[in-house]
Motif scaffolding. Structure first.
Motif, mmCIF file in Angstrom:
data_model
loop_
_atom_site.group_PDB
_atom_site.id
_atom_site.type_symbol
_atom_site.label_atom_id
_atom_site.label_comp_id
_atom_site.label_asym_id
_atom_site.label_seq_id
_atom_site.Cartn_x
_atom_site.Cartn_y
_atom_site.Cartn_z
ATOM 1 N N THR A 54 0.980 -1.438 0.136
ATOM 2 C CA THR A 54 -0.236 0.033 -0.170
ATOM 3 C C THR A 54 1.345 1.663 0.191
ATOM 4 O OG1 THR A 54 -1.746 -0.383 1.186
ATOM 5 C CG2 THR A 54 -1.209 1.382 1.253
ATOM 6 N N VAL A 55 1.704 1.512 0.943
ATOM 7 C CA VAL A 55 3.158 3.125 0.429
ATOM 8 C C VAL A 55 3.547 2.913 -0.400
ATOM 9 C CG1 VAL A 55 4.707 3.723 2.169
ATOM 10 C CG2 VAL A 55 3.132 2.201 3.762
ATOM 11 N N ASP A 56 3.602 1.858 -0.940
ATOM 12 C CA ASP A 56 4.560 1.858 -2.421
ATOM 13 C C ASP A 56 3.548 2.349 -3.089
ATOM 14 O OD1 ASP A 56 6.879 1.194 -0.811
ATOM 15 O OD2 ASP A 56 6.370 -1.612 -1.945
ATOM 16 N N VAL A 57 2.269 2.181 -3.505
ATOM 17 C CA VAL A 57 1.484 2.526 -4.547
ATOM 18 C C VAL A 57 0.847 3.950 -4.063
ATOM 19 C CG1 VAL A 57 -1.024 2.227 -5.051
ATOM 20 C CG2 VAL A 57 -0.039 0.395 -4.254
ATOM 21 N N ILE A 58 0.915 4.008 -3.159
ATOM 22 C CA ILE A 58 0.770 5.748 -2.465
ATOM 23 C C ILE A 58 1.925 6.668 -3.025
ATOM 24 C CG2 ILE A 58 -0.244 7.195 -0.501
ATOM 25 C CD1 ILE A 58 -1.554 5.420 1.276
ATOM 26 N N ALA A 59 2.925 6.331 -2.497
ATOM 27 C CA ALA A 59 4.130 6.753 -3.019
ATOM 28 C C ALA A 59 4.801 7.564 -4.445
ATOM 29 C CB ALA A 59 5.777 6.546 -2.764
ATOM 30 N N ARG A 60 3.577 6.093 -5.174
ATOM 31 C CA ARG A 60 3.609 7.118 -6.697
ATOM 32 C C ARG A 60 2.800 8.201 -7.399
ATOM 33 N NH1 ARG A 60 2.629 1.006 -7.611
ATOM 34 N NH2 ARG A 60 0.992 2.016 -8.442
ATOM 35 N N TYR A 61 2.200 8.987 -5.803
ATOM 36 C CA TYR A 61 1.243 9.766 -6.505
ATOM 37 C C TYR A 61 2.042 10.894 -5.717
ATOM 38 C CZ TYR A 61 -1.861 6.223 -8.705
ATOM 39 O OH TYR A 61 -2.214 5.503 -8.995
ATOM 40 N N ASP A 62 2.480 12.086 -6.577
ATOM 41 C CA ASP A 62 3.177 13.190 -6.273
ATOM 42 C C ASP A 62 2.972 14.913 -6.227
ATOM 43 O OD1 ASP A 62 4.673 15.386 -4.834
ATOM 44 O OD2 ASP A 62 5.964 15.421 -6.492
ATOM 45 N N ASP A 63 1.196 14.551 -5.101
ATOM 46 C CA ASP A 63 0.367 15.712 -5.433
ATOM 47 C C ASP A 63 0.190 15.805 -4.076
ATOM 48 O OD1 ASP A 63 -2.181 17.463 -4.886
ATOM 49 O OD2 ASP A 63 -2.346 16.424 -7.331
ATOM 50 N N SER A 64 0.251 17.271 -3.124
ATOM 51 C CA SER A 64 0.034 17.467 -2.501
ATOM 52 C C SER A 64 -1.567 17.846 -1.443
ATOM 53 C CB SER A 64 0.346 18.876 -1.705
ATOM 54 O OG SER A 64 -0.029 20.151 -3.044
ATOM 55 N N ARG A 65 -2.501 17.297 -2.673
ATOM 56 C CA ARG A 65 -3.656 17.183 -1.862
ATOM 57 C C ARG A 65 -3.876 16.112 -1.079
ATOM 58 N NH1 ARG A 65 -6.635 18.412 -7.421
ATOM 59 N NH2 ARG A 65 -4.892 17.355 -7.992
ATOM 60 N N PHE A 66 -2.836 14.471 -1.668
ATOM 61 C CA PHE A 66 -3.371 13.069 -0.835
ATOM 62 C C PHE A 66 -2.463 13.634 0.293
ATOM 63 C CE2 PHE A 66 -3.702 11.439 -5.734
ATOM 64 C CZ PHE A 66 -4.801 11.038 -5.454
ATOM 65 N N ILE A 67 -3.348 13.301 1.480
ATOM 66 C CA ILE A 67 -2.596 13.681 2.829
ATOM 67 C C ILE A 67 -3.129 11.793 3.256
ATOM 68 C CG2 ILE A 67 -2.740 13.991 5.311
ATOM 69 C CD1 ILE A 67 -4.859 16.214 3.337
ATOM 70 N N TYR A 68 -0.827 11.496 3.855
ATOM 71 C CA TYR A 68 -1.826 9.986 4.181
ATOM 72 C C TYR A 68 -1.418 9.802 5.708
ATOM 73 C CZ TYR A 68 0.338 5.730 5.328
ATOM 74 O OH TYR A 68 0.796 3.719 5.348
ATOM 75 N N LEU A 69 -2.439 8.801 6.294
ATOM 76 C CA LEU A 69 -2.346 8.891 7.920
ATOM 77 C C LEU A 69 -2.128 7.399 7.991
ATOM 78 C CD1 LEU A 69 -5.070 10.782 8.825
ATOM 79 C CD2 LEU A 69 -2.727 11.662 8.524
#
Length: 286
Positions: A47-62
């Motif tokens: 999951t973390v690797d998938v999210i890391a592909r999206y470089d957009d400040s509007r995505f907030i990861y918790l």
């Protein structure tokens, strides 16, 4: 609502193979004033690797230790900044016009809660929805007693509505949406955008509707909760009691067929307490 910040609440747990499509559908929205709070509920996959592909400040990861979808949604809403919230499950996706169309519909019709029509996929194949799942619009508390008529990934609601109907019950491992939408339908009319703007994927063994046994047990719990809320008028209470009795009788029949007579007795005794207006220890059913 043209410049309203929409907070997208996206819980996920070991859905790395689906999460990318959900995030792509968020990025593709024609309405750009959004934040997407991704609540990783203790995933152990990529999951973390998938999210890391999206470089957009509007995505907030918790990240949080695994506590279930209700806790994850509550955690996301607790930290969100938007006046409007939209739910998206990590294995579903949206059409590009979803947010813009739904926001305009809520503004034009004055709805605090609204959902869209949806397309269903089961096992990767598109299927037609049975007529009994047809979505109504307006006030439909009585109809929502029989089954959940609101789909989380289709739904958008205001901060005001959330303050009245939330949070999701973290003690319910299943039917937490049924429980939440009962409260919603009791207090608000629900809008419906009659366009297929949500794509819902199902038919997999990891879904709550499949992997959590005895969902009827939690529907019974939800009905007992709404009866004990003291928010029903006399007619609503009679209708809810009738629905609860039917569900209890069906559930008891299933228990007796499986030789779980003690469980059947427990549910019946709780039902009798509700009928008598007594306070029911609802954690007995959790």
């Amino acid at each position: 609502m043209e410049n309203t910040l929409v907070s997208i609440i996206l819980p996920t747990y070991n859905r790395a193979s689906f999460l990318g499509k959900a995030l792509e559908s968020v990025l593709a929205q024609t309405y750009v004033h959004w934040e997407c709070i991704i609540i990783d509920d203790g995933s152990t996959d990529d999951t973390v690797d998938v999210i890391a592909r999206y470089d957009d400040s509007r995505f907030i990861y918790l990240y949080q230790d695994n506590q279930g979808v209700s806790s994850a949604r509550n955690s996301g809403i607790k930290v969100c900044n938007g006046g409007i919230m939209a739910l998206l499950d990590s294995d579903d996706e949206w059409m590009p016009e979803k947010l813009a169309t739904q926001l305009a519909y809520m503004k034009n019709h004055g709805y605090e809660i609204c959902q869209t029509e949806e397309i269903w996929f089961r096992g990767g194949k598109r299927v037609n929805q049975p007529k009994k799942y047809a979505k109504p619009e307006g006030w439909f508390f009585e109809a929502s007693l029989e089954m959940c008529l609101i789909s989380p990934s289709c739904t958008m609601f205001t901060e005001r509505a959330w303050n009245d109907i939330g949070p999701f019950d973290t003690n319910m491992p299943s039917c937490e949406d049924y429980d939440m939408w009962l409260r919603a339908c009791l207090q608000y009319p629900v809008g419906l955008v009659r366009e297929n703007l949500t794509v819902k994927h199902g038919g997999r063994p990891d879904q709550l509707s499949v992997c959590v046994p005895c969902a009827d047990r939690y529907r019974i719990l939800a009905l007992m909760k709404i009866l004990q809320s003291q928010k029903l008028d006399a007619e609503q209470r009679d209708t809810t009691m009738s629905s609860l009795r039917r569900k209890v009788e069906i559930y008891m029949q299933g228990c007796e067929k499986r030789g779980k007579n003690n469980e059947a007795d427990t549910v019946w005794n709780l039902f009798c307490m509700v009928c008598d207006g007594k306070k029911v220890p609802l954690n007995t059913l959790c």
